[in-house]
Scaffold this active site. Structure first.
Site, mmCIF file in Angstrom:
data_model
loop_
_atom_site.group_PDB
_atom_site.id
_atom_site.type_symbol
_atom_site.label_atom_id
_atom_site.label_comp_id
_atom_site.label_asym_id
_atom_site.label_seq_id
_atom_site.Cartn_x
_atom_site.Cartn_y
_atom_site.Cartn_z
ATOM 1 N N CYS A 1 -14.825 -2.906 -18.478
ATOM 2 C CA CYS A 1 -13.502 -2.685 -19.075
ATOM 3 C C CYS A 1 -13.258 -3.750 -20.140
ATOM 4 O O CYS A 1 -12.740 -3.475 -21.229
ATOM 5 C CB CYS A 1 -12.406 -2.798 -18.023
ATOM 6 S SG CYS A 1 -12.593 -1.702 -16.623
ATOM 7 N N CYS B 1 -14.334 -3.667 -24.072
ATOM 8 C CA CYS B 1 -13.429 -3.102 -25.084
ATOM 9 C C CYS B 1 -12.035 -3.716 -25.032
ATOM 10 O O CYS B 1 -11.441 -4.025 -26.056
ATOM 11 C CB CYS B 1 -13.290 -1.594 -24.893
ATOM 12 S SG CYS B 1 -14.828 -0.700 -25.124
ATOM 13 N N HIS B 2 -11.508 -3.861 -23.815
ATOM 14 C CA HIS B 2 -10.091 -4.223 -23.688
ATOM 15 C C HIS B 2 -9.863 -5.716 -23.512
ATOM 16 O O HIS B 2 -8.702 -6.146 -23.398
ATOM 17 C CB HIS B 2 -9.471 -3.480 -22.501
ATOM 18 C CG HIS B 2 -9.492 -1.988 -22.647
ATOM 19 N ND1 HIS B 2 -8.710 -1.323 -23.551
ATOM 20 C CD2 HIS B 2 -10.221 -1.038 -22.014
ATOM 21 C CE1 HIS B 2 -8.942 -0.010 -23.455
ATOM 22 N NE2 HIS B 2 -9.866 0.180 -22.529
ATOM 23 N N CYS C 1 -12.047 6.544 -19.300
ATOM 24 C CA CYS C 1 -12.746 5.381 -19.847
ATOM 25 C C CYS C 1 -14.129 5.238 -19.207
ATOM 26 O O CYS C 1 -15.109 4.970 -19.887
ATOM 27 C CB CYS C 1 -11.945 4.104 -19.579
ATOM 28 S SG CYS C 1 -10.873 3.630 -20.938
ATOM 29 N N CYS D 1 12.552 17.606 -2.458
ATOM 30 C CA CYS D 1 12.611 16.145 -2.619
ATOM 31 C C CYS D 1 14.075 15.706 -2.608
ATOM 32 O O CYS D 1 14.447 14.703 -2.007
ATOM 33 C CB CYS D 1 11.990 15.707 -3.946
ATOM 34 S SG CYS D 1 10.341 16.321 -4.281
ATOM 35 N N CYS E 1 16.381 14.799 0.598
ATOM 36 C CA CYS E 1 16.352 13.440 1.149
ATOM 37 C C CYS E 1 16.744 12.411 0.091
ATOM 38 O O CYS E 1 17.636 11.603 0.297
ATOM 39 C CB CYS E 1 14.950 13.092 1.658
ATOM 40 S SG CYS E 1 14.521 13.878 3.225
ATOM 41 N N HIS E 2 16.047 12.433 -1.035
ATOM 42 C CA HIS E 2 16.087 11.274 -1.938
ATOM 43 C C HIS E 2 17.217 11.297 -2.959
ATOM 44 O O HIS E 2 17.473 10.296 -3.606
ATOM 45 C CB HIS E 2 14.723 11.119 -2.610
ATOM 46 C CG HIS E 2 13.628 10.854 -1.622
ATOM 47 N ND1 HIS E 2 13.535 9.663 -0.929
ATOM 48 C CD2 HIS E 2 12.609 11.631 -1.169
ATOM 49 C CE1 HIS E 2 12.492 9.726 -0.114
ATOM 50 N NE2 HIS E 2 11.909 10.911 -0.230
ATOM 51 N N ARG F 1 1.508 9.322 -1.552
ATOM 52 C CA ARG F 1 2.860 9.302 -0.993
ATOM 53 C C ARG F 1 3.501 10.689 -1.072
ATOM 54 O O ARG F 1 4.156 11.129 -0.133
ATOM 55 C CB ARG F 1 3.716 8.269 -1.736
ATOM 56 C CG ARG F 1 5.027 7.964 -1.041
ATOM 57 C CD ARG F 1 4.753 7.256 0.281
ATOM 58 N NE ARG F 1 5.943 7.132 1.123
ATOM 59 C CZ ARG F 1 6.416 8.100 1.887
ATOM 60 N NH1 ARG F 1 5.819 9.277 1.919
ATOM 61 N NH2 ARG F 1 7.467 7.902 2.645
ATOM 62 N N CYS G 1 4.909 12.968 2.080
ATOM 63 C CA CYS G 1 6.243 13.569 2.127
ATOM 64 C C CYS G 1 6.133 15.074 2.384
ATOM 65 O O CYS G 1 6.882 15.634 3.178
ATOM 66 C CB CYS G 1 6.974 13.360 0.798
ATOM 67 S SG CYS G 1 8.044 11.902 0.769
#
Lengths: 284, 108, 151
Positions: free
Chosen positions: A99, A102-103, A137, A200, A203-204, A241, A245
């Site tokens: 990585c 290049c970066h 990449c 979603c 609940c949220h 996650r 849920c």
């Protein structure tokens, strides 16, 4: 049981679960300072949001869980961050590159990357998440093998890259080519699915701050991913996650990296605009 | 999982006789031996079972670790620093592997 | 209205939450036989006194996988006034052993912190053994929330 009765039962279940915790409302008033840097965990909701304020999930956790994130040494995600840093400098693949080839210095070049993900990619014709960008990449430039979505190396790299944006406000593009993806994410957010027939939002958005059984419901913000969850005993991705849920509401989860989850990730990021990137956060 | 990776946090310097706080964490799954895999078979125990901290060759602190210690074992303890020197930290794995790291400290 | 099984289950779940938040739990539940045996082995058969040792745990743990636990014992940590070892036990785990700390004069203080797994709501016990043979203990109850959401 016919399907009408079934849905009715699901609603009743949800209603009684939320009602039970009505006494405990709202996030707490604690301030998150990590290594001397204060994080924005409470900010006015972006224009068009159904919420008045957006809160980081950190504000809904117990003092002990909160403390794990306040010190980089005590944060159990940091061995993975160190692995990510080592991988950053490791040459892999037929092109003989790392990585860093290049970066160069990630603390310079990766600043702000997490904050603006998912990001439109013209070549791909769809948004890149941090995971798909890293793999692009690896396969295109390094001629190395792609990592799996939840592979330890991928989590270590997304944590390391994400950390470089810590403290910066979440700010994703939602117009132009991202408009249809944002709309799709929004539709998914409000669509009831699964045997419990919940979205979603149930609940949220409608019930954050309340207890769902023994758990203090957050707004489901994603500004701290990959996140170290005590339940997982390790880091996990945003899509993991989501998947959890969906299982909770007895729905069949979409695949990690699917268009559905990318759209949902984008929409959720836009709902949390202005919150600080907390990667790698610690949650229960 | 990748090889266990120890991390330690020790102040760079202390005044003579000062009691300092040392924090240590090692990446390790701490498989308790209580869990079962998808086929219902018990996953064998594999934990870090011992931690030792020495200063200039003398024992400072030691911990016997049982499977009830969380993944990525964290230990925080104190040390009284009378002279400059080196802390040596050792973790012992059930499989016999020994992980080591050390940190120097100056006395002002 | 006729309640079917699912409706009953849902209502029961709600009631259970209320019960948890409203109930007073007796913190001094008697230790299990195995825990008692471990303590006696550690102390050489002596019944630990209270005082000198302070155990710190969260009242409620959001997840039993990683529960912070700290212990400190009053001691000069030199000469005969020295804490040799502190054993931590979790009374409600499949096996009570958590960890045993061994201190020396170079420790400076007899205090340590770690993170433990707790299978359910239970008592955590710390027992300190001093150089002069005296033993002290402290007990704290930790409520472990199970049945939270999260995948």
């Amino acid at each position: 049981m016919n399907s009408t009765t079934f849905k009715w039962a699901g609603l009743l279940t949800a209603a009684s679960v939320f009602a039970a915790g009505a006494a405990i409302a709202e996030p707490d008033n604690n301030t998150l300072v990590i290594e001397g840097q204060e994080m924005v965990t409470d900010v006015a909701a972006p224009e068009g949001s159904p919420l008045s304020r957006v809160y980081s999930g950190w504000r809904f956790r117990s003092p002990e869980t909160q403390a794990f994130e306040m010190d980089d040494f005590e944060n159990p995600a940091f061995p993975a961050v160190e692995l990510g840093e080592a991988l950053w400098n490791t040459v892999e693949g037929e092109a003989g590159k790392s990585c860093a080839t290049c970066h160069e210095d990630a603390s310079e070049t990766m600043k702000g990357v997490r904050a603006s993900m998912p990001k439109w990619n013209e070549k791909r014709g769809k948004p890149h998440t941090l995971e798909t960008q890293i793999n692009a990449c690896r396969t295109d430039n390094m001629k190395a093998e792609a990592w799996k979505w939840e592979a330890p190396n991928m989590l270590a790299m997304t944590a390391y890259v994400g950390l470089q944006s810590r403290g910066m406000p979440v700010n994703v593009q939602t117009d132009g080519p991202m408009q249809s993806w944002t709309d799709k994410g929004k539709e998914l957010y409000y669509t009831r699915v699964g045997q419990l027939d919940m979205s979603c939002a149930n609940c949220h958005e409608d019930n954050y701050g309340k207890m769902i059984r023994a758990d203090h419901l957050s707004q489901g913000q994603i500004n701290g991913f990959p996140t170290y969850r005590l339940k997982w005993g390790g880091l996990g991705s945003i899509h993991r996650r989501f998947s959890g849920c969906m299982k909770n509401i007895r729905a069949t989860p979409y695949k990690r990296g699917s268009d559905e989850f990318i759209a949902l990730e984008l929409y959720l990021a836009s709902r949390g605009a202005g919150l600080s990137v907390e990667t790698p956060a610690v949650r229960n | 999982m990748a090889k266990a990776k120890p991390r330690v946090k020790v102040p760079k310097s202390a005044s003579a006789g000062e009691v300092i706080t040392i924090k240590t964490l090692i990446s390790h799954k701490m498989e308790s031996g209580q869990r079962k895999d998808k086929a219902g078979k018990v996953i064998p125990r594999k934990i870090i079972n011992k931690f030792t901290c020495e200063f200039n060759g003398t024992k400072v602190f030691e911990c016997d670790i049982d499977p009830a210690i969380s993944a990525n074992p964290y230990l925080e303890f104190t040390a009284k620093v009378a002279e400059a020197g080196e802390f040596k930290f050792t973790w012992v794995d059930d499989d016999g592997s020994v992980y080591e790291t050390s940190k120097k400290i100056e006395v002002k | 209205m006729k309640l079917d099984r699912r409706q009953v289950l849902g209502l029961t779940a709600g009631a259970a939450v209320l019960a948890v938040s409203g109930i007073k739990v007796n913190p001094a539940d008697a230790a299990t036989d195995e825990t008692k045996k471990k303590i006696m082995e550690f102390t050489g058969g002596k019944e630990p006194a209270s005082g000198k040792i302070a155990l710190k745990t969260p009242e409620i743990a959001e997840n039993g996988n990683t529960v912070p636990v700290s212990v400190s014992v009053e001691s000069a940590m030199s000469g005969d006034d020295l804490v040799q070892s502190v054993m931590i036990l979790a009374d409600g785990n499949p096996r009570p052993d958590v960890a045993t700390f061994h201190f020396t004069e170079l420790s400076g203080e007899a205090s340590a912190t770690t993170r433990m797994r707790l299978a359910k709501t239970q008592n955590v016990i710390a027992v300190a053994k001093m150089k002069d043979g005296s033993v002290y203990s402290d007990t704290k109850q930790v409520k472990v929330t199970i049945g939270g959401c999260g995948g």
